[in-house]
Write a protein that holds these residues in place. Sequence first.
Motif, PDB file in Angstrom:
ATOM      1  N   TRP A 115     -23.135  10.335  -2.279  1.00 15.61           N
ATOM      2  CA  TRP A 115     -22.701   9.373  -1.262  1.00 15.61           C
ATOM      3  C   TRP A 115     -23.080   7.949  -1.683  1.00 15.61           C
ATOM      4  O   TRP A 115     -22.256   7.041  -1.668  1.00 15.61           O
ATOM      5  CB  TRP A 115     -23.350   9.733   0.077  1.00 15.61           C
ATOM      6  CG  TRP A 115     -23.048   8.784   1.187  1.00 15.61           C
ATOM      7  CD1 TRP A 115     -23.742   7.648   1.505  1.00 15.61           C
ATOM      8  CD2 TRP A 115     -21.971   8.863   2.123  1.00 15.61           C
ATOM      9  NE1 TRP A 115     -23.170   7.034   2.578  1.00 15.61           N
ATOM     10  CE2 TRP A 115     -22.086   7.751   2.988  1.00 15.61           C
ATOM     11  CE3 TRP A 115     -20.926   9.780   2.338  1.00 15.61           C
ATOM     12  CZ2 TRP A 115     -21.197   7.517   4.035  1.00 15.61           C
ATOM     13  CZ3 TRP A 115     -20.047   9.547   3.375  1.00 15.61           C
ATOM     14  CH2 TRP A 115     -20.182   8.436   4.208  1.00 15.61           C
ATOM     15  N   ARG A 116     -24.327   7.777  -2.079  1.00 16.31           N
ATOM     16  CA  ARG A 116     -24.809   6.449  -2.485  1.00 16.31           C
ATOM     17  C   ARG A 116     -24.040   5.946  -3.695  1.00 16.31           C
ATOM     18  O   ARG A 116     -23.590   4.810  -3.754  1.00 16.31           O
ATOM     19  CB  ARG A 116     -26.306   6.527  -2.823  1.00 16.31           C
ATOM     20  CG  ARG A 116     -27.204   5.801  -1.820  1.00 16.31           C
ATOM     21  CD  ARG A 116     -28.667   5.893  -2.211  1.00 16.31           C
ATOM     22  NE  ARG A 116     -29.238   7.215  -1.995  1.00 16.31           N
ATOM     23  CZ  ARG A 116     -29.654   8.039  -2.959  1.00 16.31           C
ATOM     24  NH1 ARG A 116     -29.583   7.661  -4.219  1.00 16.31           N
ATOM     25  NH2 ARG A 116     -30.149   9.207  -2.665  1.00 16.31           N
ATOM     26  N   LEU A 117     -23.898   6.838  -4.670  1.00 19.45           N
ATOM     27  CA  LEU A 117     -23.224   6.452  -5.913  1.00 19.45           C
ATOM     28  C   LEU A 117     -21.764   6.061  -5.674  1.00 19.45           C
ATOM     29  O   LEU A 117     -21.268   5.073  -6.212  1.00 19.45           O
ATOM     30  CB  LEU A 117     -23.285   7.644  -6.856  1.00 19.45           C
ATOM     31  CG  LEU A 117     -23.477   7.339  -8.324  1.00 19.45           C
ATOM     32  CD1 LEU A 117     -24.234   8.470  -8.985  1.00 19.45           C
ATOM     33  CD2 LEU A 117     -22.148   7.123  -9.003  1.00 19.45           C
ATOM     34  N   LEU A 118     -21.102   6.840  -4.843  1.00 18.03           N
ATOM     35  CA  LEU A 118     -19.689   6.562  -4.575  1.00 18.03           C
ATOM     36  C   LEU A 118     -19.528   5.223  -3.872  1.00 18.03           C
ATOM     37  O   LEU A 118     -18.682   4.410  -4.244  1.00 18.03           O
ATOM     38  CB  LEU A 118     -19.084   7.695  -3.726  1.00 18.03           C
ATOM     39  CG  LEU A 118     -18.860   9.003  -4.488  1.00 18.03           C
ATOM     40  CD1 LEU A 118     -18.613  10.158  -3.533  1.00 18.03           C
ATOM     41  CD2 LEU A 118     -17.688   8.859  -5.459  1.00 18.03           C
ATOM     42  N   LEU A 119     -20.369   4.984  -2.870  1.00 16.40           N
ATOM     43  CA  LEU A 119     -20.211   3.716  -2.130  1.00 16.40           C
ATOM     44  C   LEU A 119     -20.621   2.518  -2.973  1.00 16.40           C
ATOM     45  O   LEU A 119     -20.174   1.399  -2.717  1.00 16.40           O
ATOM     46  CB  LEU A 119     -20.994   3.769  -0.824  1.00 16.40           C
ATOM     47  CG  LEU A 119     -20.328   4.663   0.233  1.00 16.40           C
ATOM     48  CD1 LEU A 119     -21.095   4.641   1.527  1.00 16.40           C
ATOM     49  CD2 LEU A 119     -18.876   4.251   0.479  1.00 16.40           C
ATOM     50  N   ALA A 120     -21.440   2.755  -3.983  1.00 16.18           N
ATOM     51  CA  ALA A 120     -21.786   1.661  -4.898  1.00 16.18           C
ATOM     52  C   ALA A 120     -20.569   1.247  -5.725  1.00 16.18           C
ATOM     53  O   ALA A 120     -20.536   0.172  -6.313  1.00 16.18           O
ATOM     54  CB  ALA A 120     -22.933   2.089  -5.811  1.00 16.18           C
ATOM     55  N   LEU A 121     -19.555   2.097  -5.757  1.00 12.84           N
ATOM     56  CA  LEU A 121     -18.331   1.785  -6.518  1.00 12.84           C
ATOM     57  C   LEU A 121     -17.360   0.946  -5.709  1.00 12.84           C
ATOM     58  O   LEU A 121     -16.338   0.486  -6.213  1.00 12.84           O
ATOM     59  CB  LEU A 121     -17.619   3.082  -6.934  1.00 12.84           C
ATOM     60  CG  LEU A 121     -18.405   4.058  -7.811  1.00 12.84           C
ATOM     61  CD1 LEU A 121     -17.592   5.332  -8.031  1.00 12.84           C
ATOM     62  CD2 LEU A 121     -18.723   3.408  -9.142  1.00 12.84           C
ATOM     63  N   GLU A 122     -17.655   0.791  -4.445  1.00 14.09           N
ATOM     64  CA  GLU A 122     -16.723   0.075  -3.561  1.00 14.09           C
ATOM     65  C   GLU A 122     -16.500  -1.362  -4.031  1.00 14.09           C
ATOM     66  O   GLU A 122     -17.444  -2.060  -4.314  1.00 14.09           O
ATOM     67  CB  GLU A 122     -17.274   0.065  -2.131  1.00 14.09           C
ATOM     68  CG  GLU A 122     -16.350  -0.605  -1.132  1.00 14.09           C
ATOM     69  CD  GLU A 122     -16.944  -0.623   0.283  1.00 14.09           C
ATOM     70  OE1 GLU A 122     -18.071  -0.124   0.455  1.00 14.09           O
ATOM     71  OE2 GLU A 122     -16.277  -1.140   1.184  1.00 14.09           O
TER      72      GLU A 122
END
Length: 150
Positions: A143-150
Amino acid sequence: MAHWLLKSEPDEFSIDDLQRVGVEPWGGVRNYQARNHLRAMKVGDEVLFYRSSCPQPGIVGIARVVKAAYPDPTQFDPRSDYHDLKSDPADPRWSAVDVAFVRKLAQPISLDAIRGNAGKLGDFALLARGNRLSVLPVNAAQWRLLLALE
DNA sequence: GCCAACGTTGGC
DNA sequence: GCCAACGTTGGC
């Protein structure tokens, strides 16, 4: 608190649709594994809204579970595409949850970008070989990693 | 319980 | 529209 990813075809129901209605019953899931994930959801769980079967598949928004699993009414509705004659009203086969709009992402996280981080994401159900699940779990690190891609 | 046929998903 | 992947169904 757990995290999930829900797929939706934008032609059927888009993140803009969710924003407009605010809260949406998430039903019509007719796969047992996906159903089991729905049943595991708790109020407050966060959800990545993924658009599929479109020119630019990817994560486009965030939602939140506001009602835990209950019998999906469409399974007993003869007019519904999701009507299931084999589901016993005394023991409903399919479940739905209610999800609420939280926000749209500043920019979509494309499937390409997600794949590009496959190594860091580790064992991620969305990228599992041949995965067609429409409801799948996301762990806290993912979750954290994916949202860091935003 | 096996397995062929069939339907669906979803990226391309 | 194609096709690979794979879940489901139903005959045996």
